[in-house]
Design a protein around this motif. Structure first.
Motif, mmCIF file in Angstrom:
data_model
loop_
_atom_site.group_PDB
_atom_site.id
_atom_site.type_symbol
_atom_site.label_atom_id
_atom_site.label_comp_id
_atom_site.label_asym_id
_atom_site.label_seq_id
_atom_site.Cartn_x
_atom_site.Cartn_y
_atom_site.Cartn_z
ATOM 1 N N LEU A 58 13.422 -8.616 1.634
ATOM 2 C CA LEU A 58 13.114 -7.779 2.789
ATOM 3 C C LEU A 58 14.344 -6.975 3.206
ATOM 4 C CD1 LEU A 58 11.026 -6.946 4.913
ATOM 5 C CD2 LEU A 58 11.822 -8.854 6.332
ATOM 6 N N LEU A 106 6.137 -3.360 1.692
ATOM 7 C CA LEU A 106 5.999 -4.734 2.187
ATOM 8 C C LEU A 106 5.149 -5.579 1.239
ATOM 9 C CD1 LEU A 106 5.504 -4.065 6.017
ATOM 10 C CD2 LEU A 106 7.564 -4.935 4.882
ATOM 11 N N LEU A 107 4.081 -4.983 0.705
ATOM 12 C CA LEU A 107 3.245 -5.711 -0.253
ATOM 13 C C LEU A 107 3.974 -5.913 -1.581
ATOM 14 C CD1 LEU A 107 -0.501 -4.562 -0.161
ATOM 15 C CD2 LEU A 107 0.427 -6.852 0.178
ATOM 16 N N GLN A 136 6.427 -8.679 -1.367
ATOM 17 C CA GLN A 136 5.708 -9.949 -1.346
ATOM 18 C C GLN A 136 5.286 -10.346 -2.764
ATOM 19 O OE1 GLN A 136 5.570 -11.987 0.989
ATOM 20 N NE2 GLN A 136 3.934 -13.425 0.521
ATOM 21 N N ARG A 148 8.270 -11.622 -4.502
ATOM 22 C CA ARG A 148 8.632 -12.968 -4.038
ATOM 23 C C ARG A 148 7.829 -14.040 -4.776
ATOM 24 N NH1 ARG A 148 8.363 -11.825 2.442
ATOM 25 N NH2 ARG A 148 10.581 -11.425 2.845
ATOM 26 N N LEU A 149 6.566 -13.720 -5.062
ATOM 27 C CA LEU A 149 5.626 -14.732 -5.532
ATOM 28 C C LEU A 149 5.438 -14.756 -7.045
ATOM 29 C CD1 LEU A 149 2.848 -14.200 -2.816
ATOM 30 C CD2 LEU A 149 4.562 -16.027 -2.889
ATOM 31 N N ALA A 158 -0.024 -13.795 -5.283
ATOM 32 C CA ALA A 158 0.835 -12.854 -6.000
ATOM 33 C C ALA A 158 0.007 -11.756 -6.655
ATOM 34 C CB ALA A 158 1.660 -13.590 -7.055
ATOM 35 N N ALA A 211 -1.322 -9.414 -3.987
ATOM 36 C CA ALA A 211 -0.273 -8.535 -3.461
ATOM 37 C C ALA A 211 0.015 -7.408 -4.439
ATOM 38 C CB ALA A 211 1.000 -9.335 -3.181
ATOM 39 N N THR A 242 -0.749 -3.533 -3.748
ATOM 40 C CA THR A 242 0.313 -2.536 -3.887
ATOM 41 C C THR A 242 -0.202 -1.318 -4.632
ATOM 42 O OG1 THR A 242 2.032 -4.247 -3.913
ATOM 43 C CG2 THR A 242 2.613 -2.101 -4.829
#
Length: 283
Positions: free
Chosen positions: A31, A75-76, A79, A82-83, A145, A148, A152
């Motif tokens: 982030l 933001l997506l 994410q 991250r996953l 994931a 997301a 996106t």
């Protein structure tokens, strides 16, 4: 100008785009990293805005809508990073977008899908399914994931359509691009500041070099594509640009030490081939 200049520029842009996304994926605090990337984007936009004409008033609603979509997209995307694995998330995100645009053209604009374009949608769909199921049937833990990454792609399709209309209303493409980078960059930084509070600057200390580097790569990549679009065939450029999908799969395997495997590589190639067919059908 050499006939190779445009394809070389677009392929370089594809490499740079995959590279900055790989840098973003590798950041510990993604982030904050995206905030730093957008500092570079806003700075580049501000420099361009000084020299470029101010967009026509009719383009500003599209700039505002695109900014909202681009903040949501980032933001997506972070994410998804991250996953999931970079070599899986990036191709799904990039591959979903042109398919959504084609389906929107069918359902909203009434543009029929037949021949090459229909084949392109089917090939992209198979490629995306291959990426999603490369490791077997996804478990419940993998679904966020995948969602997301697909989300996106939907938002990429959204801002692509909005910007396609907005840049035509702006009166000057360079002015629209400059203000888009500036407004979007500032909006993303403010969004992260709201989420993280006053400690954002301190949290960003370890991310400045990587983040600013990623931001510069992003600006150069987009600049190369914009230049190419003034000098080459749009359908060919669009297809070449998406070679970043395969480049990202290779970066994920070689640099990030993620499992590539024949299925994931073949699926990435299928997504790329399907996008090329969509571009040919559109042309």
């Amino acid at each position: 100008m050499s006939p190779l200049a445009v394809p070389v520029a677009v392929l370089a842009a594809a490499l740079l785009h995959a590279a900055w996304n790989a840098l973003a994926h590798g950041m510990t605090d993604k982030l904050v990293g995206f905030a730093v990337i957008n500092v570079a984007a806003a700075g580049g936009g501000a420099l361009l805005a000084v020299a470029a004409p101010v967009p026509d008033r009719a383009a500003w609603p599209f700039l505002a809508a695109s900014t909202v979509l681009q903040v949501g997209y980032q933001l997506l995307l972070l994410q998804a990073y991250r996953l999931g694995d970079f070599g899986q998330m990036y191709p799904i995100a990039r591959g979903t977008s042109p398919m959504v645009v084609a389906l929107l053209a069918l359902t909203v604009l009434g543009t029929p899908l037949h021949g090459t374009r229909l084949l392109g949608v089917l090939v992209v769909s198979l490629g995306l399914a291959g990426l999603a199921f490369a490791g077997g049937l996804p478990g419940r833990a993998q679904l966020p994931a995948l969602a997301a990454a697909a989300g996106t792609g939907v938002l990429i399709a959204g801002y692509t359509v909005v910007d396609g209309v907005g840049v035509r209303r702006a009166g000057a493409a360079d002015g629209y691009i400059a203000w888009l980078f500036l407004v979007e960059g500032v909006a993303m930084v403010l969004t992260v500041a709201l989420l993280r509070g006053r400690g954002l600057v301190a949290q960003a200390r370890g991310s400045w070099l990587t983040g600013l580097g990623g931001g510069v790569l992003s600006l150069v990549a987009y600049g190369l594509v914009v230049w190419a679009q003034t000098a080459g065939d749009l359908a060919t450029i669009a297809a070449l640009r998406e070679t970043s999908i395969v480049i990202a799969a290779v970066i994920g395997a070689v640099v990030l030490r993620e499992g590539l495997g024949r299925v994931r590589l073949a699926a990435s190639g299928a997504v790329l081939a399907g996008i090329a067919l969509l571009g040919l059908g559109h042309g």
